[in-house]
Design an enzyme around this catalytic site. Structure first.
Site, PDB file in Angstrom:
ATOM      1  N   HIS A  65       0.721  -1.156  -0.171  1.00 18.49           N
ATOM      2  CA  HIS A  65      -0.010  -0.511   0.181  1.00 18.49           C
ATOM      3  C   HIS A  65       0.591   1.531   0.145  1.00 18.49           C
ATOM      4  O   HIS A  65       0.257   2.227  -0.355  1.00 18.49           O
ATOM      5  CB  HIS A  65      -1.207  -0.271   0.799  1.00 18.49           C
ATOM      6  N   ASP A  80      -2.877 -10.251  -2.415  1.00 14.39           N
ATOM      7  CA  ASP A  80      -3.101  -9.687  -0.741  1.00 14.39           C
ATOM      8  C   ASP A  80      -4.361  -9.607  -1.473  1.00 14.39           C
ATOM      9  O   ASP A  80      -5.220  -9.208  -2.558  1.00 14.39           O
ATOM     10  CB  ASP A  80      -2.180  -8.635  -0.325  1.00 14.39           C
ATOM     11  N   HIS A 132      -6.355  -6.991  -0.537  1.00 17.12           N
ATOM     12  CA  HIS A 132      -6.190  -5.423  -0.718  1.00 17.12           C
ATOM     13  C   HIS A 132      -5.977  -5.856  -1.934  1.00 17.12           C
ATOM     14  O   HIS A 132      -4.813  -6.053  -2.382  1.00 17.12           O
ATOM     15  CB  HIS A 132      -6.433  -4.857   0.716  1.00 17.12           C
ATOM     16  N   ASP A 147      -4.437 -12.298   4.080  1.00 19.50           N
ATOM     17  CA  ASP A 147      -5.811 -12.413   4.413  1.00 19.50           C
ATOM     18  C   ASP A 147      -7.323 -12.419   3.505  1.00 19.50           C
ATOM     19  O   ASP A 147      -8.246 -11.848   3.868  1.00 19.50           O
ATOM     20  CB  ASP A 147      -5.345 -10.359   4.944  1.00 19.50           C
TER      21      ASP A 147
HETATM   22 ZN   LIG Z   1      -4.299  -7.358   2.781  1.00 23.25          ZN
END
Ligand SMILES: [Zn+2]
Length: 371
Positions: free
Chosen positions: A138, A175, A177, A271
């Protein structure tokens, strides 16, 4: 059997995020995983002969500078000094926490990626798993955010392109996200690398309308020299492993075969597991190993098997560790160690097969013959 390196050092557990409040991205994540790898004979004194312990090195400041601004690096440096002085956590955004060792840990996280790449090019190992913290995907040029400090996977990409003269790198970010920081940095091409170097970037993530960071949609396909080489596979909640397999078969593998990567990097977050409370993708711990099953033949055909996987998210300790041992086992050429019941949602399958994949093919088709 293949030789697999595990990159780990206790410094990765010294980035302490819960001095004041509990934080999901915590030191226990890597402590739990390394102990599971030990139990499975993949790390430590009793590891099998095809598993290698790789010591991470410190990344140099000029290496971090290739992806990040001077002001960000200074901010992290200064805040960690203050955090150490007062023995408390400081933040860079509402989610991203620093402690006294965070700056050093972040330099070792990036450097661990370089050490893995060196060991692969030295012929010691075929592939590597970098069990590092803080995570990176991120973080963009000027912001550490979403639990991430420096962008390890993009720094690894630049290292491959600059130091190893690799012309074609593929990143698979699995991931839950979106890898928004990575995409920000490379959206118009990878900065500070030789002109001829090319990156193909896949992010398989939960539909951003339903999850942080709320960006990285299918229409975002890159620009300039990167146009058509950013692929956002936005899966609906409860997709499960089978939707990822569909995306691999119909999109990722045909594109990889056409691109012919010389090295494959993974932003490996866990995740998306159904026991993870932060997301809703519903993967199993064998789902990640099954991605390796499909990508490994491509890596062998074009990249001499060279792959490295960098830890990103994953907040249920047991689910994450089970997923990691499955992935590492698959990298070594052995089978899955743990399997759980598969949860397939028919509506998600039908949407992915008949709506999402055809839509992505329509957007990316002009740039690729194979899809
Ligand atoms: Zn994540």
């Amino acid at each position: 059997m293949k030789n697999v390196g595990i990159v780990y050092d206790h410094i990765y557990a010294e980035h302490k995020t819960n001095l004041m409040y509990s934080h999901p991205e915590r030191a226990d994540r890597v402590i739990h995983a390394i102990s599971r790898l030990r139990e499975e004979g993949m790390y430590g004194e009793n590891r099998r002969s095809n598993f290698f312990e790789i010591q991470p090195r410190l990344a140099a400041l000029e290496e971090i500078h290739l992806a990040h601004s001077e002001s960000l690096i200074t901010e992290i440096q200064e805040k960690t000094v203050r955090a150490a002085k007062f023995h408390q956590n400081l933040t860079t955004d509402p989610d991203t926490v620093l402690s006294g060792e965070s700056y050093t840990a972040a330099l070792y996280a990036a450097g661990g990626n370089f050490s893995a790449i060196d060991a692969i090019f030295d012929g010691i190992i075929n592939s590597a798993f970098i069990l590092c913290r803080p995570p990176g995907h991120h973080a963009n040029v000027s912001a550490s955010r979403g639990f991430c400090v420096f962008n390890n996977i993009i720094l690894a990409t630049q290292y491959l392109m600059r130091e190893k003269r690799i012309k074609k790198v593929a990143i698979i970010d699995w991931d839950a996200h979106a890898g928004n920081g990575s995409e920000d940095i490379v959206y118009s091409g990878v900065p500070n690398v030789p002109e001829e170097a090319e990156l193909l970037f896949f992010s398989i993530h939960q539909d951003p309308r339903t999850l942080y960071p709320g960006t990285c949609f299918p229409e975002d396909i890159g620009q300039g020299k990167q146009k058509g080489k950013i692929v956002n596979i936005t899966l609906p909640p409860r997709s499960g492993d089978d939707c990822v397999q569909l995306a691999l078969d119909h999109l990722i593998l045909p594109m990889l075969r056409e691109f012919k990567p010389e090295y494959i990097l993974f932003s490996a977050g866990f995740d998306g597991h159904h026991r993870d409370h932060l997301t809703n993708l519903g993967y199993t711990s064998q789902g990640y190993g099954k991605i390796i099953d499909k990508v490994m033949p491509v890596a062998e055909e074009f990249a001499q098997g060279r792959m490295s996987l960098t830890l990103e998210g994953g907040y249920n300790l047991e689910a994450q560790s089970n997923s990691i041992v499955n992935v590492v086992s698959k990298l070594s050429g052995a089978g899955l160690i743990i399997e759980e019941d598969q949860k397939t949602n028919d509506q998600c399958l039908e949407y992915t097969e008949n709506k999402l994949i055809p839509y992505l093919k329509k957007l990316l088709g002009p740039y690729w013959k194979n899809i």
